[in-house]
Write a protein that holds these residues in place. Structure first.
Motif: not given
Ligand SMILES: NC(=O)c1ccc[n+]([C@@H]2O[C@H](COP(=O)([O-])OP(=O)(O)OC[C@H]3O[C@@H](n4cnc5c(N)ncnc54)[C@H](O)[C@@H]3O)[C@@H](O)[C@H]2O)c1
Ligand SMILES: [Zn+2]
Length: 452
Positions: A309-310, A350-354, A359-361
């Protein structure tokens, strides 16, 4: 001729952020006349001499670019050698009938007569197959070819031919995956298979264990069969063992097929943080068989769907709605293009960090109880809200429930991850961009993901 190389090449170049070179146009410019005139005035033989010089010069000395060759270029042994040594060569497949419809009535000197056109096609086909590293029917296929990725149902059954080189192979898999697919893979690797290794995780101990068991020399290849845990660990072992040996990734989970096995990032986890130690070490080949997803547990599938989905949101298409083979092919190609464009993760990638900051938090605040896919689904909602967009695609496809985690802990984890600067990946009309946002907005977006 008539395969659509120029249209396709332009689009591949755009996706990869490279220059596009149409060799026929270059020859015309250098000669100061159109190919048709050149042919008429100086004959095919002389044209081939010019073509060979231009192609060899481009391939051997030009900067990395996407080059469209004329249909007859492969008849030159010197061009074939330059392709082998300096290029990834993609054969653009086309039915001869369709190609003829496209070129008939035009000025191409070798496309004036259908019978001659078809016999040329027949003559050249074996040469195209000989020089091609991959074949393509569309832009995604071409990008995958450039990245060394094969997506094909049943690929596992020809793994023996797909693993590059002819040296010894060490097979790395987790116990579960080895139990399902080991028996099919081992005979495929045949006599090249010198050892098999079971991995439990991607900790320092797992890595040390693998390093010490490996008995390969510099000519050996590690084959990683499994999800992201296996490909991350085996890839990092390949990056470091004897200062680096080749490896092939055979991702078996949806996360692996659309994300983890693509782009050359490898890593292990430390107790201090996940993926803290790693290397960029692109696999020589990535073999993706979407049929393997049939045995994947639902919970693992959901993790992969969150990344799909991302990817679809970034690509601006509902890729997650596609049947598995297309879903995997399109998502893998999208990520591969970004990674080829930015292999060391300095910008476009960096776009892939959308959604991933949030999420990490949440994952950290849950003590890693929260599955990554669930965390990403929530993170995507936050990223869409901050981008001023509707969250409906995520709500409908993933329907993530808010989580019970400590708000303060999540916020602290987010700040630590961001090292004070709240740069968040947002989704615009023409793709993703990073923006530094006010603290209050980011806090509110995080807050909305956490259950009362
Ligand atoms: N390198 C990267 O760019 C990148 C990107 C994303 C994620 N990752 C990493 O990937 C890891 C997560 O990967 P994952 O989600 O694939 O987890 P995983 O490798 O731990 O696999 C999850 C589970 O699925 C099982 N499984 C895998 N394929 C199966 C199949 N075909 N049939 C049945 N069971 C199967 C495995 O045995 C395992 O139990 C994380 O460590 C993450 O950091 C890396
Ligand atoms: Zn992710």
């Amino acid at each position: 001729m008539g395969a659509g190389k120029t249209t396709l090449g332009l689009e591949v170049a755009r996706r990869l952020g490279r220059e596009f070179v149409d060799l026929d146009r270059e020859i015309e410019q250098a000669a100061g006349e159109a190919i048709a005139e050149l042919f008429a005035r100086r004959g095919e033989t002389e044209f081939r001499v010019l073509e060979q010089a231009a192609a060899v010069d481009r391939l051997c000395h030009g900067k990395p670019s996407v080059v469209a060759l004329g249909g007859g270029a492969v008849t030159s042994p010197a061009i074939r050698r330059a392709l082998r040594e300096h290029a990834v060569t993609i054969h653009v497949e086309v039915e001869p009938g369709l190609a003829w419809e496209r070129v008939r009535g035009g000025s191409r000197p070798l496309a004036q007569d259908e019978g001659r056109f078809r016999s040329l096609y027949e003559q050249r086909l074996p040469l195209y197959r000989e020089v091609a590293d991959a074949s393509a029917r569309d832009v995604d296929d071409a990008v995958l070819g450039a990245a060394g990725i094969i997506v094909s149902i049943g690929a596992l059954e020809s793994l023996g031919e797909l693993v590059p080189g002819d040296g010894p192979v060490a097979l790395v898999a987790d116990r579960h995956v080895a139990g399902i697919y080991g028996a099919a893979v081992q005979p495929e690797l045949g006599r090249r298979l010198v050892s098999t290794h079971e991995v439990a995780g991607k900790s320092v101990d797992d890595l040390t264990g693998l390093w010490r068991e490996l008995r390969l020399d510099r000519g050996g290849t590690i084959v990683a069969l499994g999800g992201g845990t296996t490909t991350d660990l085996a890839g990092f072992a390949a990056a470091t063992y004897m200062r680096g040996i080749g490896w092939a990734a055979v991702p078996t989970s949806l996360v692996g097929q659309v994300d983890a096995a693509i782009g050359g990032k490898t890593a292990i986890d430390l107790p201090e943080a996940k993926n803290l130690v790693g290397a960029f070490h692109w696999p020589e080949r990535t073999v993706i068989d979407p049929a393997l997803l049939a045995t994947l547990p639902d919970a693992e599938r959901r993790n992969g769907m969150a990344e799909a989905v991302k990817t679809g949101l970034l690509a601006g298409e509902e890729l997650w709605e596609l049947p598995d083979r297309e879903l995997v092919r399109r998502c893998a190609a999208y990520k591969a293009a970004l990674c080829l464009r930015d292999p060391y993760d300095r910008g476009p990638r960096h776009a892939l960090n959308l959604g991933h900051t949030f999420a990490h938090a949440l994952e950290t605040a849950s003590g890693y109880e929260l599955p990554h896919g669930h965390a990403v689904a929530l993170g995507l909602q936050a990223a869409l809200r901050l981008s001023g967009r509707d969250t409906a695609p995520v709500d409908e496809a993933l329907a993530p429930a808010p989580v019970h985690v400590d708000r303060e802990r999540a916020w602290e984890a987010l700040l630590r991850d961001k090292k004070g600067r709240l740069r968040i990946v947002l989704l615009g009309d023409d793709g993703a961009r990073e923006e530094e946002l006010p603290e209050a907005d980011v806090w509110a977006a995080l807050d909305a993901l956490i259950a009362e």
